[in-house]
Design an enzyme around this catalytic site. Structure first.
Site, PDB file in Angstrom:
ATOM      1  N   ASP A  26       3.325  -4.715   8.108  1.00 32.41           N
ATOM      2  CA  ASP A  26       1.888  -3.890   7.804  1.00 32.41           C
ATOM      3  C   ASP A  26       0.776  -5.013   8.194  1.00 32.41           C
ATOM      4  O   ASP A  26       0.521  -5.647   7.156  1.00 32.41           O
ATOM      5  CB  ASP A  26       1.984  -3.131   6.703  1.00 32.41           C
ATOM      6  CG  ASP A  26       0.484  -2.705   6.251  1.00 32.41           C
ATOM      7  OD1 ASP A  26      -0.340  -2.689   7.121  1.00 32.41           O
ATOM      8  OD2 ASP A  26       0.467  -2.024   5.343  1.00 32.41           O
ATOM      9  N   LYS A  32     -10.676  -1.496  10.535  1.00 32.72           N
ATOM     10  CA  LYS A  32     -10.759  -2.708   9.379  1.00 32.72           C
ATOM     11  C   LYS A  32     -11.103  -3.855  10.355  1.00 32.72           C
ATOM     12  O   LYS A  32     -11.531  -4.791   9.663  1.00 32.72           O
ATOM     13  CB  LYS A  32      -9.473  -2.886   8.812  1.00 32.72           C
ATOM     14  CG  LYS A  32      -9.201  -1.907   7.860  1.00 32.72           C
ATOM     15  CD  LYS A  32      -7.935  -1.957   7.045  1.00 32.72           C
ATOM     16  CE  LYS A  32      -7.221  -0.643   6.465  1.00 32.72           C
ATOM     17  NZ  LYS A  32      -8.371  -0.454   5.236  1.00 32.72           N
ATOM     18  N   CYS A  53      -4.800   2.366  -3.652  1.00 31.85           N
ATOM     19  CA  CYS A  53      -3.499   3.048  -3.088  1.00 31.85           C
ATOM     20  C   CYS A  53      -2.377   1.718  -3.226  1.00 31.85           C
ATOM     21  O   CYS A  53      -1.415   1.699  -2.434  1.00 31.85           O
ATOM     22  CB  CYS A  53      -3.738   3.232  -1.440  1.00 31.85           C
ATOM     23  SG  CYS A  53      -4.906   4.632  -1.223  1.00 31.85           S
ATOM     24  N   HIS A  92       0.678  -1.185   0.098  1.00 35.98           N
ATOM     25  CA  HIS A  92      -0.010   0.067  -0.084  1.00 35.98           C
ATOM     26  C   HIS A  92       0.998   1.171   0.218  1.00 35.98           C
ATOM     27  O   HIS A  92       1.965   1.385   0.503  1.00 35.98           O
ATOM     28  CB  HIS A  92      -1.016  -0.180   1.395  1.00 35.98           C
ATOM     29  CG  HIS A  92      -1.929   0.723   1.431  1.00 35.98           C
ATOM     30  ND1 HIS A  92      -1.619   2.337   1.819  1.00 35.98           N
ATOM     31  CD2 HIS A  92      -3.352   0.896   1.260  1.00 35.98           C
ATOM     32  CE1 HIS A  92      -2.819   3.141   1.990  1.00 35.98           C
ATOM     33  NE2 HIS A  92      -3.691   2.142   1.402  1.00 35.98           N
TER      34      HIS A  92
END
Length: 404
Positions: free
Chosen positions: A198, A224, A362, A121
């Site tokens: 991440d 999320k 993204c 990302h």
């Protein structure tokens, strides 16, 4: 086994209509929906204990502080961190990555190398580019193949004694690829490099065990995984967090301030400058409790069934291509239909009440690799159903017919 009707009843938004149609929410990769228990917990904080934390001796401040620190302990247990002070509250994944990248500015020098993967990302690319520009270090990219999998042979070749930090997502937001992060962590450590994972797209689907992984840093967002927006977590090993300078200066992160010199507070406060999103931090603990009550084994089973079903149904559409066919994959299907722009498909299916994501997600380097402008991404959560997938497939067919 999940009682899917009972689970769906926990999420009030799933009963609404969009454009006169029952909502089909397949944009979980962008943000998940919130169960009523999370929504209620936000209101409860503001109605009953709203006060600033760590600073007051009055009752409400103590109640708020206790609730905030209880949440920190819940998250420590959830990710199996060794110490609660290794759990840093942030505004989200991006904040956590930037905090680490900023800290490494005091470590890196020209000739040092930072490795990022081709699956990242933008939030896990741009901070490292900025770091390299600032320090003279070199950014190197771990390549991917046509299946959307990182090429481990190339990763092994890229690692050297010049490698100071490796940064890679646990799961790709654009393709759903589950990366072999344990292997990558162990290999990075062979060269004395730190590694940041991440976990933004991973934590909705699995429980990361940071001690078993042995990662140096793990970052994720609350929104999320059924939690509120504006709050996230930076996990860092105690030794690394002590070594890195603070990301921001201000109140709360100090031990003593004079005009001549400031000394910083101990962990975790060293990285938590200013008044945080107190409600968000507390309610993130509520969201973690909720997801654990559902059970991550149940979550994974349900989502794998949805992924397999959606993949099979979509591939029956003539001219449809799925991007991201990794052997290890989570509940994301990213696809295009030959000759039709993804935005046009997304616009039509929205009119039919279906929320999917269109664009580059993204992750422009991934789209450039496949030489496409973007994809239609359907990302599923444990509260979605096969019946909803049928509705989406029919909507995609209708859009194809209208646009052909």
């Amino acid at each position: 086994m999940l009682d899917i009707n009972k689970v769906r009843a926990d999420f009030p938004i799933l009963s609404r209509t969009v454009n006169g149609k029952p909502l089909v929410y397949f944009d979980n990769g962008a943000t998940s929906q919130k169960p009523q228990i999370v929504i209620d917990a936000i209101a409860k904080y503001y109605q009953e204990i709203n006060a600033n934390i760590h600073r007051g001796v009055h009752t409400l401040s103590q109640l708020a502080t206790d609730a905030y620190e209880i949440s920190r302990s819940k998250i420590q247990n959830h990710i199996n961190a060794k110490f609660a002070h290794e759990v840093i509250f942030t505004s989200g994944t991006t904040h956590g990555i930037n905090a680490v990248a900023n800290g490494f500015a005091s470590i890196l020098k020209p000739g040092d190398e930072v490795l990022v993967s081709a699956l990242e990302h933008h939030s896990n690319i741009v901070p490292w580019q900025m770091l390299c520009e600032k320090t003279g270090a070199t950014l190197k990219v771990i390549p991917m193949d046509d299946n959307g999998e990182l090429i481990m042979e190339e990763y092994d070749k890229l690692l050297s004694n010049n490698t100071k930090i490796v940064t890679v997502n646990h799961i790709s937001n654009a393709l759903g690829t589950v990366n072999p992060v344990k292997y990558m962590i162990d290999k990075a450590h062979e060269f004395g490099a730190a590694i940041l994972i991440d976990g933004a797209q991973a934590v909705p689907h699995l429980k990361p065990d940071v001690q078993a992984l042995d990662c140096d840093f793990y970052v994720f967002s609350g929104h999320k995984m059924c939690g509120p927006t504006g709050v996230g977590i930076l996990y860092g090993k105690e030794a690394w967090l002590n070594k890195l300078p603070p990301y921001q200066g201000g109140g709360e992160m100090i031990k003593e301030v004079t005009f001549e010199k400031t000394t910083y507070a101990d962990l975790p406060h060293k990285f938590e400058a200013g008044t945080p999103d107190i409600a968000g931090g507390i309610v993130l603990g509520t969201a973690v409790d909720y997801m654990n009550s559902i059970g991550f084994d149940n979550i994974q089973k349900q989502e794998l069934e949805l992924l397999e079903y959606a993949t099979k149904q979509l591939l029956e559409i003539e001219g449809l291509k799925i991007y991201g066919t990794a052997k290890e994959k989570t509940s994301v299907v990213s696809f295009n239909i030959e000759g039709i722009h993804p935005y046009d498909i997304g616009t039509i299916v929205d009119k039919l009440g279906i929320a999917v994501r269109t664009g580059h997600h993204c992750a422009q380097p991934i789209m450039n690799f496949f030489n496409i402008p973007g994809t239609i991404r359907a990302s599923f959560s444990f509260y979605n159903t096969k019946e909803e997938i049928d509705v989406m497939v029919e909507a995609v067919k209708k859009a194809q017919m209208m646009l052909s």
